[in-house]
Design a protein around this motif. Structure first.
Motif, mmCIF file in Angstrom:
data_model
loop_
_atom_site.group_PDB
_atom_site.id
_atom_site.type_symbol
_atom_site.label_atom_id
_atom_site.label_comp_id
_atom_site.label_asym_id
_atom_site.label_seq_id
_atom_site.Cartn_x
_atom_site.Cartn_y
_atom_site.Cartn_z
ATOM 1 N N ALA A 110 0.824 -1.212 0.000
ATOM 2 C CA ALA A 110 0.000 0.000 0.000
ATOM 3 C C ALA A 110 0.859 1.265 0.000
ATOM 4 O O ALA A 110 0.556 2.236 -0.696
ATOM 5 C CB ALA A 110 -0.936 -0.003 1.206
ATOM 6 N N ASP A 113 2.447 1.642 -3.585
ATOM 7 C CA ASP A 113 1.538 1.855 -4.704
ATOM 8 C C ASP A 113 0.457 2.894 -4.460
ATOM 9 O O ASP A 113 -0.281 3.239 -5.380
ATOM 10 C CB ASP A 113 0.920 0.516 -5.121
ATOM 11 C CG ASP A 113 1.978 -0.388 -5.740
ATOM 12 O OD1 ASP A 113 2.618 0.045 -6.708
ATOM 13 O OD2 ASP A 113 2.183 -1.500 -5.235
ATOM 14 N N TRP A 115 -2.239 2.552 -2.896
ATOM 15 C CA TRP A 115 -3.553 1.901 -2.958
ATOM 16 C C TRP A 115 -3.477 0.643 -2.118
ATOM 17 O O TRP A 115 -2.503 -0.110 -2.208
ATOM 18 C CB TRP A 115 -3.877 1.576 -4.409
ATOM 19 C CG TRP A 115 -5.013 0.621 -4.608
ATOM 20 C CD1 TRP A 115 -6.328 0.839 -4.321
ATOM 21 C CD2 TRP A 115 -4.928 -0.709 -5.144
ATOM 22 N NE1 TRP A 115 -7.070 -0.276 -4.642
ATOM 23 C CE2 TRP A 115 -6.228 -1.240 -5.165
ATOM 24 C CE3 TRP A 115 -3.892 -1.492 -5.614
ATOM 25 C CZ2 TRP A 115 -6.525 -2.509 -5.624
ATOM 26 C CZ3 TRP A 115 -4.168 -2.756 -6.078
ATOM 27 C CH2 TRP A 115 -5.477 -3.252 -6.083
ATOM 28 N N ASP A 116 -4.471 0.423 -1.298
ATOM 29 C CA ASP A 116 -4.475 -0.741 -0.418
ATOM 30 C C ASP A 116 -5.609 -1.683 -0.809
ATOM 31 O O ASP A 116 -6.773 -1.421 -0.492
ATOM 32 C CB ASP A 116 -4.636 -0.301 1.036
ATOM 33 C CG ASP A 116 -4.358 -1.425 2.015
ATOM 34 O OD1 ASP A 116 -4.384 -2.613 1.607
ATOM 35 O OD2 ASP A 116 -4.122 -1.117 3.195
ATOM 36 N N PRO A 117 -5.278 -2.780 -1.506
ATOM 37 C CA PRO A 117 -6.317 -3.725 -1.927
ATOM 38 C C PRO A 117 -7.088 -4.323 -0.756
ATOM 39 O O PRO A 117 -8.229 -4.754 -0.926
ATOM 40 C CB PRO A 117 -5.537 -4.830 -2.651
ATOM 41 C CG PRO A 117 -4.228 -4.218 -2.997
ATOM 42 C CD PRO A 117 -3.953 -3.176 -1.972
ATOM 43 N N ASP A 120 -10.189 -2.437 -0.463
ATOM 44 C CA ASP A 120 -10.996 -2.376 -1.682
ATOM 45 C C ASP A 120 -12.016 -3.516 -1.665
ATOM 46 O O ASP A 120 -12.325 -4.069 -0.623
ATOM 47 C CB ASP A 120 -10.076 -2.461 -2.906
ATOM 48 C CG ASP A 120 -10.652 -1.762 -4.124
ATOM 49 O OD1 ASP A 120 -11.833 -1.991 -4.435
ATOM 50 O OD2 ASP A 120 -9.917 -1.008 -4.775
ATOM 51 N N TYR A 124 -10.517 -9.021 -3.815
ATOM 52 C CA TYR A 124 -9.070 -8.854 -4.010
ATOM 53 C C TYR A 124 -8.304 -9.843 -3.144
ATOM 54 O O TYR A 124 -8.587 -10.010 -1.960
ATOM 55 C CB TYR A 124 -8.618 -7.425 -3.685
ATOM 56 C CG TYR A 124 -8.755 -6.497 -4.868
ATOM 57 C CD1 TYR A 124 -7.785 -6.470 -5.867
ATOM 58 C CD2 TYR A 124 -9.866 -5.683 -4.991
ATOM 59 C CE1 TYR A 124 -7.928 -5.642 -6.967
ATOM 60 C CE2 TYR A 124 -10.012 -4.848 -6.087
ATOM 61 C CZ TYR A 124 -9.043 -4.835 -7.075
ATOM 62 O OH TYR A 124 -9.191 -4.022 -8.160
#
Length: 156
Positions: A110, A113, A115-117, A120, A124
């Motif tokens: 995270a 990138d 973004w933390d899957p 989400d 994921y």
């Protein structure tokens, strides 16, 4: 990243290519991920990744073709960089759910990138890709000696 060829147009040494491949794994944001289903239908997608120094970590939905292919076969090819300075990894992948994922891996993914899957959609999952073969080359003169790792072990 250094230029593909030396100033005199000679191929880079394997040592230099290994060093630059490791730099690319540490600094690139995305990777092309190639998988295939049981019938051989190919799938190629770009994904965010994180390199922990030994494995490439990917996140994707287990319901999409890439996720399904990785779960079914565990086989993957990853392509980093432009076509004239490519790092190609043939690897084996194992899936981890967000509950199985070590917190430090998720946090590092995270942070890199943005973004933390884990936060989400619930479909994921994460894949830990262990490189089995790693090749790096730029132009035709570098095709000889392009294999820098075989059977998960560095040759240089």
């Amino acid at each position: 990243m250094a230029s593909v060829d030396s100033p005199r147009g000679e191929p880079r040494s394997q040592e230099q290519r290994k060093r630059e491949a490791l730099e690319r794994l540490a600094s690139d944001n995305d990777v092309w991920v190639a998988t295939a289903d049981a019938t051989g239908e190919p799938c190629l997608v770009p994904l965010a990744f994180w390199w922990d120094g030994e494995s490439v970590w990917l996140a994707t939905r287990d319901t999409n073709p890439t996720g399904r292919n990785l779960v079914a076969s565990g086989r993957v090819r990853l392509s980093f960089g432009p076509t004239r300075d490519v790092v190609l990894v043939h690897g084996t992948a194992r899936m981890l759910t967000r509950e199985e994922l070590p917190a430090a891996v998720g946090d590092s993914f995270a942070a890199k990138d943005g973004w933390d899957p884990r936060e989400d959609h619930p479909s994921y999952v994460f894949f830990q890709v262990a490189p089995q073969v790693l090749q790096a080359w730029g132009t035709v003169p570098e095709l000889a000696g392009r294999t820098l790792m075989r059977d998960g072990k560095w040759l240089v």
